[in-house]
Design an enzyme around this catalytic site. Structure first.
Site, PDB file in Angstrom:
ATOM      1  N   SER A 193       0.742  -1.281   0.007  1.00  0.00           N
ATOM      2  CA  SER A 193      -0.096  -0.314   0.313  1.00  0.00           C
ATOM      3  C   SER A 193       0.837   1.125   0.266  1.00  0.00           C
ATOM      4  O   SER A 193       1.503   1.429  -0.793  1.00  0.00           O
ATOM      5  CB  SER A 193      -0.913  -0.398   1.420  1.00  0.00           C
ATOM      6  OG  SER A 193      -1.863   1.009   1.175  1.00  0.00           O
ATOM      7  N   ASP A 248     -10.290  -5.386  -3.517  1.00  0.00           N
ATOM      8  CA  ASP A 248      -9.430  -4.137  -2.836  1.00  0.00           C
ATOM      9  C   ASP A 248     -10.893  -3.555  -2.825  1.00  0.00           C
ATOM     10  O   ASP A 248     -10.796  -2.469  -3.565  1.00  0.00           O
ATOM     11  CB  ASP A 248      -8.350  -3.739  -2.700  1.00  0.00           C
ATOM     12  CG  ASP A 248      -7.686  -2.820  -1.802  1.00  0.00           C
ATOM     13  OD1 ASP A 248      -8.461  -2.371  -0.973  1.00  0.00           O
ATOM     14  OD2 ASP A 248      -6.878  -2.987  -1.906  1.00  0.00           O
ATOM     15  N   HIS A 282      -7.697  -5.604   0.987  1.00  0.00           N
ATOM     16  CA  HIS A 282      -6.770  -4.628   0.735  1.00  0.00           C
ATOM     17  C   HIS A 282      -6.008  -5.516   2.339  1.00  0.00           C
ATOM     18  O   HIS A 282      -5.520  -5.458   2.993  1.00  0.00           O
ATOM     19  CB  HIS A 282      -7.045  -3.280   1.178  1.00  0.00           C
ATOM     20  CG  HIS A 282      -5.571  -2.439   1.381  1.00  0.00           C
ATOM     21  ND1 HIS A 282      -5.219  -1.876   0.040  1.00  0.00           N
ATOM     22  CD2 HIS A 282      -4.644  -1.361   2.311  1.00  0.00           C
ATOM     23  CE1 HIS A 282      -4.592  -1.299  -0.027  1.00  0.00           C
ATOM     24  NE2 HIS A 282      -4.584  -1.149   1.443  1.00  0.00           N
TER      25      HIS A 282
END
Length: 303
Positions: A193, A248, A282
């Protein structure tokens, strides 16, 4: 190897997974917003190669604009580009979600794993058992996308100064490893991320020819500056493994696909791998971690 980690702020308290034999290569891996290096050090330990050193730094604790200036581990001030919307989705829960550690090894029953862009916690445990459809519906509602990659308006905020400062700190860590005997072409940068975004930016603007980049569930920050921002094409042929969960809710997979296309305009297109994983949010999963291991093993063979 020699060298004083204390002279490099990013390495001072970093979690290091040392090799079981002489270290001839290094992987520097950056965590996501609100996390620490410990969780990814544990994950990388499960796929480690005995001659590779894995370094997982901790981001500094700073006020994050996206989180109403709450102090938390972050590589830059904004965390991600975009607006923070309300947490009204969480009102569907009968009681507050429980904060749990981890969340990078896939989704345990009743758990939403991941970084928590725009949220204080790394992962939450839902207070009741829910089927996968309900979990996805709830999380998609509670955790809307945080930015619009390549569709940004001209005045959309990006923490350019913070990104560049964090990148310089990461470059200092690279130089530290080089001075300690690891050649740049035996160093891989990676991250998840926000950490993956910083790794992409740093590697592409590095003066050193690095081995590769592992970019998990992320994007290319300051993307409008590329390909011009790439350092004289030094890493034009760098190998990039980009992975993304198809479910996600924070950084939708379409943003990952757009990032992959952008990267192909910066480096040799055939050097960019973009892998997606059905059902993954995620977070990460065993299949993704195996892809990371194979990528590292191919680029950093035993010598």
């Amino acid at each position: 190897m020699c060298g004083n980690n204390m002279s490099v702020p990013l390495l001072a308290d970093a979690v290091t997974v040392s090799g079981a034999e002489r270290e001839t290569a290094a992987v520097i891996f950056l965590h996501g917003l609100g996390d620490t290096g410990h969780s990814w050090a544990e994950a990388l330990s499960s796929i480690r190669l005995p001659y590779v050193k894995y370094i997982c730094p901790h981001a500094p604790r700073i006020p994050v604009t996206l989180n109403m200036k709450m102090v938390m581990p972050s590589w830059s001030v904004h965390g991600a580009v975009g607006r923070r919307r309300g947490a009204c989705g969480l009102l569907m829960l009968q009681r507050e979600p429980e904060v749990v550690a981890g969340g990078i090894g896939g989704l345990a029953p009743g758990t939403c794993g991941g970084e928590g862009e725009g949220w204080v916690y790394l992962a939450i445990r839902l207070p009741c058992a829910m089927d996968t459809w309900r979990v996805r519906r709830l999380i998609s509602f509670a955790f809307p996308p945080r930015f619009d990659l390549m569709g940004l308006s001209p005045d959309a905020p990006e923490d350019e100064a913070g990104i560049k400062k964090a990148s310089e700190n990461l470059k200092a860590a690279i130089e530290h490893e080089i001075k300690n005997g690891i050649p740049p072409n035996r160093i891989i940068l990676g991250g998840f991320s926000q950490g993956g975004a910083l790794s992409l930016y740093t590697a592409l603007t590095s003066q050193y020819q690095l081995a590769g980049i592992v970019a998990l569930s992320c994007w290319l920050p300051l993307h409008k500056a590329f390909p011009q921002a790439a350092c004289n094409g030094v890493n034009k042929d760098i190998a990039i493994l980009q992975c993304h969960g198809e479910m996600d809710p924070m950084i939708p997979v379409r943003f990952g696909a757009l990032t992959a296309e952008k990267l192909k305009s910066v480096v040799t297109p055939t050097k960019v791998q973009f892998k997606t994983y059905p059902g993954m949010m995620h977070s990460s999963c065993p299949q993704e971690m195996m892809a990371v291991k194979e990528f590292i093993e191919k680029l950093l063979p035993r010598i």
